[in-house]
Design an enzyme around this catalytic site. Structure first.
Site, mmCIF file in Angstrom:
data_model
loop_
_atom_site.group_PDB
_atom_site.id
_atom_site.type_symbol
_atom_site.label_atom_id
_atom_site.label_comp_id
_atom_site.label_asym_id
_atom_site.label_seq_id
_atom_site.Cartn_x
_atom_site.Cartn_y
_atom_site.Cartn_z
ATOM 1 N N SER A 109 0.857 -1.192 0.000
ATOM 2 C CA SER A 109 0.000 0.000 0.000
ATOM 3 C C SER A 109 0.889 1.237 0.000
ATOM 4 O O SER A 109 2.063 1.153 0.388
ATOM 5 C CB SER A 109 -0.867 -0.015 1.267
ATOM 6 O OG SER A 109 -1.517 1.224 1.451
ATOM 7 N N TYR B 67 -1.976 -0.939 10.497
ATOM 8 C CA TYR B 67 -2.093 -1.173 9.052
ATOM 9 C C TYR B 67 -0.820 -0.701 8.334
ATOM 10 O O TYR B 67 -0.247 -1.424 7.510
ATOM 11 C CB TYR B 67 -3.322 -0.454 8.504
ATOM 12 C CG TYR B 67 -3.549 -0.685 7.025
ATOM 13 C CD1 TYR B 67 -4.037 -1.923 6.570
ATOM 14 C CD2 TYR B 67 -3.281 0.295 6.077
ATOM 15 C CE1 TYR B 67 -4.242 -2.148 5.214
ATOM 16 C CE2 TYR B 67 -3.481 0.075 4.717
ATOM 17 C CZ TYR B 67 -3.959 -1.147 4.296
ATOM 18 O OH TYR B 67 -4.160 -1.382 2.951
HETATM 19 N N1 LIG Z 1 -8.781 -0.576 -1.230
HETATM 20 C C1 LIG Z 1 -7.753 0.195 -0.988
HETATM 21 O O1 LIG Z 1 -7.883 1.438 -0.932
HETATM 22 C C2 LIG Z 1 -6.399 -0.408 -0.784
HETATM 23 C C3 LIG Z 1 -5.285 0.442 -0.837
HETATM 24 C C4 LIG Z 1 -4.025 -0.103 -0.663
HETATM 25 C C5 LIG Z 1 -3.869 -1.454 -0.453
HETATM 26 N N2 LIG Z 1 -4.982 -2.246 -0.396
HETATM 27 C C6 LIG Z 1 -4.751 -3.681 -0.154
HETATM 28 O O2 LIG Z 1 -5.360 -4.421 -1.182
HETATM 29 C C7 LIG Z 1 -5.617 -5.751 -0.730
HETATM 30 C C8 LIG Z 1 -7.017 -6.174 -1.136
HETATM 31 O O3 LIG Z 1 -7.956 -5.394 -0.434
HETATM 32 P P1 LIG Z 1 -9.273 -4.784 -1.093
HETATM 33 O O4 LIG Z 1 -9.107 -3.311 -1.082
HETATM 34 O O5 LIG Z 1 -9.622 -5.472 -2.348
HETATM 35 O O6 LIG Z 1 -10.325 -5.123 0.071
HETATM 36 P P2 LIG Z 1 -11.604 -6.070 0.094
HETATM 37 O O7 LIG Z 1 -11.991 -6.128 1.534
HETATM 38 O O8 LIG Z 1 -12.607 -5.586 -0.887
HETATM 39 O O9 LIG Z 1 -11.057 -7.477 -0.391
HETATM 40 C C9 LIG Z 1 -10.233 -8.268 0.414
HETATM 41 C C10 LIG Z 1 -10.465 -9.735 0.101
HETATM 42 O O10 LIG Z 1 -9.627 -10.509 0.973
HETATM 43 C C11 LIG Z 1 -10.426 -11.505 1.623
HETATM 44 N N3 LIG Z 1 -9.823 -11.829 2.921
HETATM 45 C C12 LIG Z 1 -9.816 -11.094 4.056
HETATM 46 N N4 LIG Z 1 -9.189 -11.746 5.046
HETATM 47 C C13 LIG Z 1 -8.769 -12.933 4.526
HETATM 48 C C14 LIG Z 1 -8.040 -14.040 5.036
HETATM 49 N N5 LIG Z 1 -7.650 -14.100 6.316
HETATM 50 N N6 LIG Z 1 -7.754 -15.070 4.221
HETATM 51 C C15 LIG Z 1 -8.168 -15.049 2.917
HETATM 52 N N7 LIG Z 1 -8.887 -14.039 2.387
HETATM 53 C C16 LIG Z 1 -9.166 -12.983 3.175
HETATM 54 C C17 LIG Z 1 -11.802 -10.892 1.716
HETATM 55 O O11 LIG Z 1 -12.826 -11.852 1.909
HETATM 56 C C18 LIG Z 1 -11.905 -10.146 0.393
HETATM 57 O O12 LIG Z 1 -12.408 -10.980 -0.631
HETATM 58 C C19 LIG Z 1 -5.381 -5.718 0.785
HETATM 59 O O13 LIG Z 1 -4.125 -6.282 1.077
HETATM 60 C C20 LIG Z 1 -5.391 -4.236 1.104
HETATM 61 O O14 LIG Z 1 -4.667 -3.927 2.263
HETATM 62 C C21 LIG Z 1 -6.220 -1.762 -0.558
#
Ligand SMILES: NC(=O)c1ccc[n+]([C@@H]2O[C@H](COP(=O)([O-])OP(=O)(O)OC[C@H]3O[C@@H](n4cnc5c(N)ncnc54)[C@H](O)[C@@H]3O)[C@@H](O)[C@H]2O)c1
Length: 295
Positions: free
Chosen positions: A145, A158
């Protein structure tokens, strides 16, 4: 279809929604076999049907990234269905709960670090050797991130977890180069997903986390600030296209938000200034030209 991904196999953790699902469809449409692992069984079925409707070869596996045995089961099912594995996307992650250092409970730290850091370690230990085994090389993409590039007030757990993911990616990129495995750290700022609703995936062993009330700052529109920031993010499919573009140009840091350059540059400037300060130090300045020992 002729591109360097076509016919190869990708494993994507957290592939049932958000960024993971967008990457699954992008790489699937490039001709890759796609394996999605996710803790959310219901969403996993919906995602599998969605990918199948796009004519993508897909396998959906239940996966809690904190559980080693589930990773090993996923690897066995993947090899049985598709054979060799070429790409691992360590994407599953949770956003934690906004709060100051004093408000953030140790249970919350454990939950965030177990999923966001140990989940990536577990995935890489289970899948990495399989990518190495067949000798054709491949890719490991760790979803970090922008929060891993600069600290974030009221999101210490985080930000720490994502800084760890950046650091692990840098370490592994050097270790795995000889095996022709490229390791990248994907560092997005806000992407429109359900990351602000991460408590929906809380495992039973971390239930105490719920006792920590989130510091809810209302934004202009009256929405919780974390939700408003995520809602303002770029579409996940745009991020997925950017990842393909960056892999084609062999980037080890994948940035999706060029508008965040100034903040990261300012940090680099402060780090450089700290070196100048050390060079001018009466205590350690004389070490300036010492040879650096590399293991
Ligand atoms: N959305 C943002 O703004 C953003 C920004 C930077 C980084 N990220 C990173 O992107 C990645 C994906 O997140 P997202 O934004 O798509 O969120 P999201 O919550 O929409 O998707 C996350 C997915 O991971 C699954 N998940 C959660 N815990 C789990 C576990 N213990 N084992 C297996 N699956 C699990 C959830 O069920 C979901 O399908 C994360 O690592 C997040 O930190 C997101």
């Amino acid at each position: 279809m002729s591109n360097k991904f076509s016919g190869k196999t990708a494993v994507i953790s957290g592939g049932a929604g958000g960024i993971g699902l967008a990457l699954a469809s992008e790489f699937g449409l490039l001709g890759m076999n796609i394996v999605i692992g996710d803790i959310d069984q219901k969403q996993l079925t919906v995602a599998e049907q969605h990918l199948r409707a796009l004519d993508i070869n897909v396998l959906a596996c239940p996966l809690d990234v904190t559980q080693n045995q589930q990773w090993l089961d996923l690897v066995a099912s993947t090899e049985a269905r598709f054979g060799d594995i070429h790409m691992l996307i360590n994407n599953a992650g949770v956003g934690g709960i906004p709060g100051s250092i004093n408000e953030t409970k140790i249970d919350t730290w454990k939950w965030v670090l177990d999923v966001n850091v140990m989940g990536v370690v577990n995935g890489t230990q289970a899948v990495g050797p399989k990518i190495k085994e067949h000798g054709q090389g491949g890719w490991i993409i760790n979803v970090a991130s922008m929060a891993g590039m600069n600290g974030v007030a009221y999101s210490g757990a985080y930000a720490a977890s994502k800084a760890a993911v950046v650091s692990m990616s840098e370490s592994w990129a050097v270790e795995l180069k000889k095996d022709n495995i490229s390791v990248s750290a994907l560092c997005p700022a806000f992407v429109k997903t359900r990351i602000h609703e991460s408590l929906r995936n809380l495992q039973p062993e971390y239930q105490n986390v719920k006792e920590q009330g989130a510091t809810k700052v209302k934004s202009k529109g009256g929405m919780n600030q974390a939700a408003a920031l995520v809602e303002s993010g770029i579409p996940a499919q745009m991020l997925a296209k950017r990842v393909v573009e960056a892999l084609n140009s062999k980037q080890s840091y994948i940035f999706t938000h060029p508008n965040y350059r100034e903040g990261v540059s300012y940090r680099s400037h402060l780090l450089d200034k700290a070196f100048v300060d050390a060079e001018n130090s009466e205590v350690v300045g004389h070490l300036k030209d010492d040879e650096i020992v590399i293991l």
